[in-house]
Scaffold this motif. Structure first.
Motif, short mmCIF file in Angstrom:
data_model
loop_
_atom_site.label_atom_id
_atom_site.label_comp_id
_atom_site.label_asym_id
_atom_site.label_seq_id
_atom_site.Cartn_x
_atom_site.Cartn_y
_atom_site.Cartn_z
N THR A 147 14.28 -4.49 7.81
CA THR A 147 13.05 -3.98 7.48
C THR A 147 12.13 -4.98 7.02
N ARG A 148 12.84 -6.06 6.25
CA ARG A 148 11.95 -6.93 5.48
C ARG A 148 11.11 -6.18 4.52
N PRO A 149 11.41 -5.46 3.59
CA PRO A 149 10.64 -4.56 2.74
C PRO A 149 10.10 -5.21 1.42
N SER A 150 9.06 -4.68 1.09
CA SER A 150 8.48 -5.24 -0.41
C SER A 150 9.44 -4.96 -1.45
N LEU A 151 9.66 -5.51 -2.33
CA LEU A 151 10.51 -5.52 -3.53
C LEU A 151 10.28 -3.98 -4.04
N LEU A 152 9.15 -3.48 -4.23
CA LEU A 152 8.84 -2.31 -4.76
C LEU A 152 9.36 -1.34 -3.77
N SER A 153 9.13 -1.42 -2.48
CA SER A 153 9.85 -0.31 -1.54
C SER A 153 11.17 -0.24 -1.78
N PHE A 154 12.05 -1.40 -1.73
CA PHE A 154 13.44 -1.34 -1.79
C PHE A 154 13.88 -0.85 -3.36
N TYR A 155 13.18 -0.96 -4.21
CA TYR A 155 13.62 -0.58 -5.54
C TYR A 155 13.51 1.05 -5.63
N VAL A 156 12.14 1.53 -5.17
CA VAL A 156 12.13 3.00 -4.89
C VAL A 156 13.00 3.49 -4.03
N PHE A 157 13.32 2.87 -2.83
CA PHE A 157 14.26 3.54 -1.98
C PHE A 157 15.71 3.35 -2.78
N SER A 188 1.01 -1.29 0.08
CA SER A 188 0.02 -0.11 0.08
C SER A 188 0.78 1.23 -0.03
N VAL A 189 0.36 2.33 -0.20
CA VAL A 189 1.23 3.47 -0.38
C VAL A 189 1.70 4.04 0.93
N GLY A 190 0.90 3.61 2.14
CA GLY A 190 1.38 3.92 3.44
C GLY A 190 2.58 3.02 3.96
N ARG A 191 2.40 1.80 3.39
CA ARG A 191 3.52 0.92 3.62
C ARG A 191 4.69 1.04 3.00
N LEU A 192 4.51 1.47 1.72
CA LEU A 192 5.75 1.90 0.89
C LEU A 192 6.52 3.07 1.56
N LEU A 193 5.86 3.93 2.01
CA LEU A 193 6.28 5.42 2.32
C LEU A 193 7.20 5.18 3.89
N LEU A 194 6.17 4.17 4.59
CA LEU A 194 6.92 3.88 6.05
C LEU A 194 8.15 3.10 5.89
N GLU A 195 8.29 2.18 4.79
CA GLU A 195 9.38 1.21 4.64
C GLU A 195 10.38 2.21 4.12
#
Length: 261
Positions: A173-183, A99-106
């Protein structure tokens, strides 16, 4: 069924490795070209407090001769690190879209943890006479801010300052793949900008790099201050990159208030 199970087990490893490679190409090489073009063609966009003076200087002949071997070596290191990171983090990567919230938090947690690791890795590179002489001093041979400096770096330097902190941040953090890619994309582009010599007080850069919203955000002047006063081994200043809080907490910050020009 067995083939399907195998594919699901291997896909995070492949996806994660491809993620880092793609983010490196987009987050470093493209910004290097864009920021260098802006720096040399638009003098009004340059910072007025450049460590090399208001007028940019070309790279020294010794740096020019060794630039491409170091740049290529760094990129090969990224490829190897990507494969290794894929093996380590495959069981911890979530392929589902967050979700957008999870992505920003991660992204925020990844930024804090990785910058904390970068701070101590950077501090080690200056504290150790061996690492300074044979590794980190290479990056400091570039006398004035230039986006090209992000590629003029020893492969071991890349591993200590970027690879290890980012991998540890992902493990924690164990992030989603998308979160790590954007980060990764954002982090590498920001690192390139901090070396570019461009004035980050402009509203566009303030918006892009979130300095209007996040506390303790370091500006480009913070890292330029490091290159201005810390071209030596031993006690140095402004070792953090994304946040100024580590330097403030551990007594290595100079410049007082956050600089905006």
């Amino acid at each position: 069924m067995e083939m399907r199970s195998e594919w699901h087990r291997d896909s995070p490893r492949t996806a994660f490795g491809c993620c880092i490679c793609a983010a490196n190409l987009i987050g470093v090489l493209v910004p290097v070209l864009v920021f260098e073009l802006l720096f040399w063609t638009c003098p009004s966009l340059r910072r007025r407090d450049l460590s090399g003076g208001a007028v940019p200087r070309p790279l020294p002949p010794a740096v020019q001769r060794g630039y491409w071997p170091w740049a290529v070596g760094t990129q090969l290191t990224v490829l190897v690190t990507s494969a290794t990171a894929g093996d380590i983090l495959a069981p911890r990567v979530d392929l589902a879209a967050p979700s957008v919230g999870r992505l920003l938090l991660e992204m925020f947690v990844l930024s804090v943890v990785s910058d904390f690791g970068l701070y101590w890795g950077h501090r080690l590179l200056h504290a150790s006479a061996t690492l300074w002489t044979h590794v980190h001093s290479i990056h400091h041979r570039v006398p004035a801010p230039t986006a090209r400096a992000v590629l003029y770096i020893h492969p071991v330097d890349t591993i200590i300052q970027q690879g290890i902190p980012m991998i540890l941040a992902a493990v924690i953090t164990r992030p989603s793949l998308l979160s790590f890619y954007v980060f990764t994309l954002f982090h590498l582009a920001e690192t390139t900008f901090f070396h570019s010599g461009l004035d980050d007080s402009a509203a566009l850069w303030q918006l892009v790099f979130l300095r209007l919203w996040l506390p303790f955000r370091a500006g480009a002047g913070h890292h330029d201050g490091h290159h201005r006063v810390s071209n030596h081994q031993g006690k140095t200043n402004n070792l953090g990159e994304t946040f100024v809080c580590w330097d403030a907490m551990f007594g290595t910050r100079i410049g007082g208030k956050r600089r905006t020009a």
